[in-house]
Scaffold this motif. Structure first.
Motif, PDB file in Angstrom:
ATOM      1  N   PRO A   1      29.779   2.779   1.148  1.00 18.06           N
ATOM      2  CA  PRO A   1      30.124   2.373  -0.424  1.00 18.06           C
ATOM      3  C   PRO A   1      29.395   2.577  -1.147  1.00 18.06           C
ATOM      4  N   ASN A   2      30.510   2.791  -2.453  1.00 19.98           N
ATOM      5  CA  ASN A   2      30.095   3.565  -4.267  1.00 19.98           C
ATOM      6  C   ASN A   2      30.131   2.138  -5.169  1.00 19.98           C
ATOM      7  N   ASP A   3      29.896   1.073  -4.293  1.00 23.82           N
ATOM      8  CA  ASP A   3      29.589  -0.392  -5.579  1.00 23.82           C
ATOM      9  C   ASP A   3      28.578  -0.541  -5.997  1.00 23.82           C
ATOM     10  N   GLY A   4      28.058   0.236  -5.560  1.00 24.27           N
ATOM     11  CA  GLY A   4      26.235  -0.066  -6.113  1.00 24.27           C
ATOM     12  C   GLY A   4      25.580  -1.092  -5.023  1.00 24.27           C
ATOM     13  N   SER A   5      25.742  -1.369  -3.629  1.00 28.36           N
ATOM     14  CA  SER A   5      25.951  -1.977  -2.499  1.00 28.36           C
ATOM     15  C   SER A   5      24.738  -1.347  -1.783  1.00 28.36           C
ATOM     16  N   SER A   6      24.552   0.093  -1.606  1.00 29.27           N
ATOM     17  CA  SER A   6      24.494   1.481  -1.094  1.00 29.27           C
ATOM     18  C   SER A   6      23.130   1.349  -1.319  1.00 29.27           C
ATOM     19  N   PRO A   7      21.784   1.588  -0.948  1.00 27.47           N
ATOM     20  CA  PRO A   7      20.505   2.095  -1.026  1.00 27.47           C
ATOM     21  C   PRO A   7      21.201   4.148  -1.359  1.00 27.47           C
ATOM     22  N   ASP A   8      20.675   4.941  -2.101  1.00 29.01           N
ATOM     23  CA  ASP A   8      20.917   6.519  -2.582  1.00 29.01           C
ATOM     24  C   ASP A   8      20.194   6.430  -0.956  1.00 29.01           C
ATOM     25  N   VAL A   9      20.726   7.408  -0.008  1.00 27.97           N
ATOM     26  CA  VAL A   9      20.257   7.826   1.593  1.00 27.97           C
ATOM     27  C   VAL A   9      19.697   9.179   1.525  1.00 27.97           C
ATOM     28  N   PHE A  10      18.619   9.414   1.872  1.00 30.24           N
ATOM     29  CA  PHE A  10      19.145  11.009   1.735  1.00 30.24           C
ATOM     30  C   PHE A  10      18.068  11.746   2.916  1.00 30.24           C
ATOM     31  N   ALA A  11      18.258  12.050   4.348  1.00 33.17           N
ATOM     32  CA  ALA A  11      16.505  13.224   4.662  1.00 33.17           C
ATOM     33  C   ALA A  11      16.556  14.117   4.241  1.00 33.17           C
ATOM     34  N   ALA A  12      14.601  13.446   4.427  1.00 31.78           N
ATOM     35  CA  ALA A  12      13.364  13.614   3.711  1.00 31.78           C
ATOM     36  C   ALA A  12      13.164  15.252   4.799  1.00 31.78           C
ATOM     37  N   ALA A  13      12.826  15.819   3.866  1.00 35.54           N
ATOM     38  CA  ALA A  13      12.427  17.077   3.649  1.00 35.54           C
ATOM     39  C   ALA A  13      11.211  17.368   3.638  1.00 35.54           C
ATOM     40  N   GLU A  14      10.390  18.765   4.792  1.00 36.96           N
ATOM     41  CA  GLU A  14       8.914  18.573   4.383  1.00 36.96           C
ATOM     42  C   GLU A  14       8.723  18.821   2.681  1.00 36.96           C
ATOM     43  N   GLY A  15       7.780  18.856   2.229  1.00 35.49           N
ATOM     44  CA  GLY A  15       7.226  19.010   1.566  1.00 35.49           C
ATOM     45  C   GLY A  15       7.502  18.060  -0.477  1.00 35.49           C
TER      46      GLY A  15
END
Ligand SMILES: [Zn+2]
Ligand SMILES: [Zn+2]
Length: 605
Positions: free
Chosen positions: A267-281
């Motif tokens: 949801p892009n109503d501000g209820s969701s955290p910023d979710v990303f896939a961790a990358a080495e480095g």
């Protein structure tokens, strides 16, 4: 605080052109506080490059290594972590307090000469080992809290608080609810406790090896779906979520596609955290935001339970009058390295419960002699002060579920039990983990069943060819090394015929056949390691190391189920429908032999 990823891959290192962007090294994250405290979360193969970087910067002479669990992908970098070889350096290594051997011995195991040319003793640095339970403690300016995760190995999550920000690290972990893992359902129970543990984190680094679509074929493997992690992060008001422990089968392009699809569904109503896939480095700088800081401190953090200091011993409060049972239980408790406190009267019990905050209370109920329920009510209020729920185990001759639920009994321990069974249960209760060894319940017609069993007069008799040929056939027919005619007696299973196994009997606690007798239906277990009832059963963990089991009940004409015909194997496998029908046929032949007059006895007139 500042976090840097040195290893983001799960299970096995996967270097190569197809994983160059997200990285091929296994779990390792460096976290540094503004005050300069160096924490390393797990030391998979990513630890090698981190060690080299610390040496180059002359920054590795003092540090703390926090290990989630001792699966290879979280410790394989330790023998290659250069700062540990530098004389004069000082490192503290923390990990969950294990079930058997110490953390040090477990880590030394992967450095035996068979596997590696240098032993743990040859590290130049001064190393201190710390075995952790759930709780909180400080490392210089960083407050560290720990909580158990849901994984096949004993695993801790870490919550680090410093400089007004929070970093939480949860790898490896599988959601408790299957529904949640597929991205649906409510966050309740143990999943809620998990969300509370990471509540308000500025950065949550979380195992997300699978997608919700992949999860149904990975149930019980101990890993989360990305959808589960995003839900937990949103519920826990986490700011940024780094998905890690990437599946070794996933290349960079696939991960890009999956992340794009996941982000499009958030949801892009501000209820969701910023979710990303961790990358080495990748480096994540975390600065405190004034508003968020105020919110965090205002909100009560339920899961943080400094009930006992994380490094302290647990204790069990024991109120069992029967001297034989009390002696067996206190020995089982001591064998687990746990302190046992005894009490003589209820006043003392209340005092001890309030003072030592036991991890477990064991009481006895044997009316009219001993009223364990009264003791439970009286102690429960003391032991369960605040948020701390102390399990209460009631030792009794039989279970009374109605009485137990209302009276605060967590679980019943029915007499008699073996020492091994008591130890396994006590360990699970104290560590709040599931005990993957469940003994069968006693059938309702037990008295009549035992009378019928004794009436056929087979217990403790000599082997007989009429039964042995059936077990030989069963073994050959199913290509299984072992086949048994097992009779389930009051406290044991005894083998009338035993092909391929040098044992006459086992305690009833560990008898697989006891489950068949209770169910009165055939049971097929393709892989005991994956079965919550049997994975820690001593017949699985030690000789004869049963991995596959199939048993058919032996039911007499009067309806009594007295035992089984069963086959087992040391490999996981299964039986198909026709196989099971053949096993039933052979079980019928056994019943026919039991019914037939004994050839070595004169037929009564
Ligand atoms: Zn792992
Ligand atoms: Zn693992």
């Amino acid at each position: 605080m500042r976090a840097q990823f040195w290893g983001t891959r799960g299970s096995i290192a996967k270097p190569g052109p197809s994983t160059a962007r997200y990285g091929g090294n296994t779990s390792c994250v460096e976290v540094r506080s503004a005050g300069g405290t160096l924490l390393v979360l797990d030391c998979g193969t990513g630890g090698h490059a981190l060690g080299q970087a610390l040496m180059a910067a002359r920054a590795g002479s003092r540090g703390h290594l926090l290990i989630s669990h001792t699966h290879w992908d979280h410790i394989q970098g330790i023998p290659f972590f250069a700062p540990l070889f530098v004389p004069g350096s000082e490192w503290d290594i923390y990990g969950p307090k294990g079930l058997g051997q110490s953390l040090r011995d477990t880590l030394a195991g992967q450095m035996q000469y068979t596997y590696f040319p240098i032993t743990l003793e040859q590290f130049g640095a001064k190393i201190r080992f710390h075995e952790l339970l759930e709780g909180s403690f400080d490392i210089d300016d960083v407050k560290v809290s720990t909580q158990y995760l849901n994984h096949p190995a004993l695993t801790l999550g870490y919550r680090l608080e410093a400089d007004g920000v929070v970093v939480a690290y949860c790898s490896d972990h599988e959601g408790h609810s299957r529904m949640l893992a597929t991205g649906q359902g409510e966050i309740t129970g143990q999943d809620l406790r998990h969300a509370e543990f990471v509540h308000g984190a500025d950065l949550l680094i979380h195992d997300a090896q699978y997608t919700a679509d992949e999860y149904p074929s990975k149930v019980g493997w101990g890993h989360s779906s990305m959808e589960y992690v995003a839900r937990i992060g949103a519920h826990a008001a986490v700011k940024r979520v780094a998905l890690t422990h990437h599946d070794p089968l996933r290349d960079d392009d696939a991960l890009d596609r999956i992340m794009a699809s996941l982000q499009a569904r958030l949801p892009n109503d501000g209820s969701s955290p910023d979710v990303f896939a961790a990358a080495e480095g990748q480096v994540v700088d975390l600065a405190p935001s004034v508003a968020a800081g105020a919110q965090r401190s205002a909100r009560k953090f339920h899961a943080e339970m400094p009930v006992e200091p994380a490094l302290a011993e647990s204790s069990v409060l024991l109120g069992v009058a029967d001297t034989k049972t009390a002696a067996a239980l206190s020995e089982a408790i001591r064998d687990e390295g746990i302190r046992a406190d005894f009490f003589l009267d209820l006043d003392e019990a209340r005092r001890l419960a309030a003072k030592s905050r036991p991890s477990l209370v064991i009481l006895e109920h044997d009316p009219p002699r001993i009223d364990g329920m009264a003791a439970c009510r009286s102690i429960g209020a003391q032991a369960n002060g605040g948020d701390h729920q102390t399990p209460v185990v009631m030792v009794a001759a039989r279970e009374d579920p109605a009485l137990g639920t209302g009276g605060g009994v967590t679980e019943w321990l029915i007499k008699p039990f073996t020492m091994a069974y008591a130890r396994a249960r006590i360990r699970a209760w104290v560590l709040r983990t599931a005990c993957r060894w469940v003994r069968a319940a006693i059938p309702e017609d037990e008295e009549r069943r035992l009378a019928s069993l004794h009436a056929v007069q087979l217990l403790d008799t000599q082997p007989e060819e009429r039964f042995d040929r059936i077990t030989r056939l069963a073994s050959a027919l199913f290509n299984a090394p072992t086949a048994l005619v097992s009779l389930v007696d009051e406290n044991r299973q005894w083998f009338k015929s035993c092909y391929g196994l040098d044992m006459k009997e086992t305690p009833r606690d560990s008898a697989f056949c006891s489950h068949v007798v209770y169910d009165r239906e055939p049971i097929v277990i393709p892989d005991t390691f994956l079965d919550a009832r049997f994975a820690e059963n001593p017949l699985v963990t030690t000789e004869p190391r049963i991995r596959f089991y199939a048993g058919c009940p032996l039911i007499l004409d009067d309806g009594a189920c007295i035992g089984t015909l069963c086959v087992f194997d040391t490999r996981p496998r299964t039986l198909n429908g026709p196989d099971l029908a053949r096993l039933r046929d052979l079980a019928d032949l056994v019943v026919q032999e039991i019914r037939a007059p004994r050839p070595d006895k004169p037929v009564p007139a």
